[in-house]
Design an enzyme around this catalytic site. Structure first.
Site, PDB file in Angstrom:
ATOM      1  N   CYS A  94     -31.285 -22.384  -6.806  1.00  0.00           N
ATOM      2  CA  CYS A  94     -30.776 -23.225  -7.882  1.00  0.00           C
ATOM      3  C   CYS A  94     -29.317 -22.846  -8.111  1.00  0.00           C
ATOM      4  CB  CYS A  94     -31.588 -23.004  -9.157  1.00  0.00           C
ATOM      5  SG  CYS A  94     -31.063 -24.061 -10.528  1.00  0.00           S
TER       6      CYS A  94
ATOM      7  N   HIS B 203     -37.766 -30.424  -8.224  1.00  0.00           N
ATOM      8  CA  HIS B 203     -36.896 -29.403  -8.835  1.00  0.00           C
ATOM      9  C   HIS B 203     -35.885 -30.074  -9.783  1.00  0.00           C
ATOM     10  CE1 HIS B 203     -34.387 -25.578  -8.457  1.00  0.00           C
ATOM     11  NE2 HIS B 203     -33.520 -26.431  -8.968  1.00  0.00           N
ATOM     12  N   GLU B 204     -35.263 -31.148  -9.310  1.00  0.00           N
ATOM     13  CA  GLU B 204     -34.222 -31.813 -10.120  1.00  0.00           C
ATOM     14  C   GLU B 204     -34.824 -32.541 -11.321  1.00  0.00           C
ATOM     15  OE1 GLU B 204     -31.440 -30.799  -9.490  1.00  0.00           O
ATOM     16  OE2 GLU B 204     -31.697 -30.158  -7.420  1.00  0.00           O
TER      17      GLU B 204
ATOM     18  N   HIS C 274     -35.305 -30.245 -14.153  1.00  0.00           N
ATOM     19  CA  HIS C 274     -34.073 -30.003 -14.924  1.00  0.00           C
ATOM     20  C   HIS C 274     -33.901 -31.039 -16.036  1.00  0.00           C
ATOM     21  CE1 HIS C 274     -31.962 -26.684 -13.016  1.00  0.00           C
ATOM     22  NE2 HIS C 274     -32.005 -27.221 -11.812  1.00  0.00           N
TER      23      HIS C 274
HETATM   24  O1  K1U Z   1     -30.823 -27.949  -8.769  1.00  0.00           O
HETATM   25  C1  K1U Z   1     -30.125 -27.228  -8.083  1.00  0.00           C
HETATM   26  O2  K1U Z   1     -29.626 -26.223  -8.573  1.00  0.00           O
HETATM   27  C2  K1U Z   1     -29.869 -27.540  -6.646  1.00  0.00           C
HETATM   28  C3  K1U Z   1     -30.784 -26.760  -5.738  1.00  0.00           C
HETATM   29  C4  K1U Z   1     -32.011 -27.597  -5.487  1.00  0.00           C
HETATM   30  C5  K1U Z   1     -33.006 -27.161  -4.485  1.00  0.00           C
HETATM   31  C6  K1U Z   1     -34.021 -27.998  -4.213  1.00  0.00           C
HETATM   32  C7  K1U Z   1     -34.938 -27.684  -3.269  1.00  0.00           C
HETATM   33  C8  K1U Z   1     -34.929 -26.489  -2.611  1.00  0.00           C
HETATM   34  C9  K1U Z   1     -33.922 -25.642  -2.889  1.00  0.00           C
HETATM   35  C10 K1U Z   1     -32.973 -25.962  -3.828  1.00  0.00           C
HETATM   36  C11 K1U Z   1     -30.002 -26.408  -4.497  1.00  0.00           C
HETATM   37  O3  K1U Z   1     -29.582 -27.223  -3.767  1.00  0.00           O
HETATM   38  S1  K1U Z   1     -29.647 -24.751  -4.246  1.00  0.00           S
HETATM   39  C12 K1U Z   1     -29.039 -24.712  -2.566  1.00  0.00           C
HETATM   40  C13 K1U Z   1     -30.130 -24.305  -1.685  1.00  0.00           C
HETATM   41  O4  K1U Z   1     -30.785 -23.364  -2.015  1.00  0.00           O
HETATM   42  C14 K1U Z   1     -30.492 -25.030  -0.456  1.00  0.00           C
HETATM   43  C15 K1U Z   1     -29.544 -25.523   0.389  1.00  0.00           C
HETATM   44  C16 K1U Z   1     -29.943 -26.155   1.569  1.00  0.00           C
HETATM   45  C17 K1U Z   1     -31.286 -26.306   1.873  1.00  0.00           C
HETATM   46  C18 K1U Z   1     -32.226 -25.802   0.999  1.00  0.00           C
HETATM   47  C19 K1U Z   1     -31.833 -25.138  -0.156  1.00  0.00           C
HETATM   48 ZN    ZN Z   2     -31.715 -26.173 -10.038  1.00  0.00          ZN
END
Ligand code: K1U
Ligand code: ZN
Length: 167
Positions: free
Chosen positions: A91, A133-134, A137
């Protein structure tokens, strides 16, 4: 376009709940452009408006390898869930920590685009995880809330250590 400041855990504003978007105008387009710019700059696969202190139901998502397949999701609703997946999540509001979270394996999403037009998509894998996940939020729910007390405490300590090393 402009980079937005991302709220960091434990900022209490991350617990705010977002309200539905009712006006689809240039101001909304500007918010969405800024959210995508911020998400790409942070190397995220998603960003929810609550993370940039905008309490409206807006998500910016791009799970593509090319980073050129933006998906703008407004007023999302999950209308079908199926199965279970248990994958690592990160996140942007918790930099440097990752944990496995249980989510639905597949889902059907109903949402609106930037023009207020309804659409539905089926999602699985990373896209399904990202949408869940989103959407959490938007309701003030964080991925840490899905973990046991013990894992939550471990994550808080790890975050403190990372922050001590960063500042
Ligand atoms: O909401 C956020 O902070 C974004 C987050 C969302 C996320 C969704 C699903 C799996 C992991 C993360 C991110 O994008 S954090 C970046 C990250 O961890 C990631 C980047 C590329 C592929 C997978 C995860
Ligand atoms: Zn997040």
């Amino acid at each position: 376009m402009a980079l937005l400041s991302v709220l960091q855990y434990p900022d209490p504003k991350l617990r705010n709940k977002a309200l539905p978007v009712t006006v689809f105008d240039d101001k909304l387009r500007q918010i969405v452009d800024d959210m995508f710019e911020t998400m790409y700059e942070q190397n995220g696969v998603g960003l929810a408006s609550i993370q940039v202190d905008i309490p409206q139901r807006i998500l910016a998502i791009d799970v593509s390898d090319s980073r050129k397949e933006p998906l703008c999701v407004i007023n999302p609703e999950i209308i079908h869930r199926e199965g279970i997946q248990y994958e690592h999540e990160g996140c942007i509001s918790f930099p440097g920590v990752y944990e496995k979270v249980e989510r639905a394996a597949k889902l059907r999403l109903h949402a609106m685009d930037l023009h207020g037009k309804s659409f539905e998509i089926d999602a699985e894998g990373l896209l399904a995880v990202c949408i869940q996940h989103e959407m959490d939020h938007l309701d003030g729910v964080l991925f840490i809330d899905h973990l046991s007390r013990l894992k939550q405490e471990r994550m808080r300590k790890k975050l403190e250590k990372i922050r001590r090393q960063t500042f």
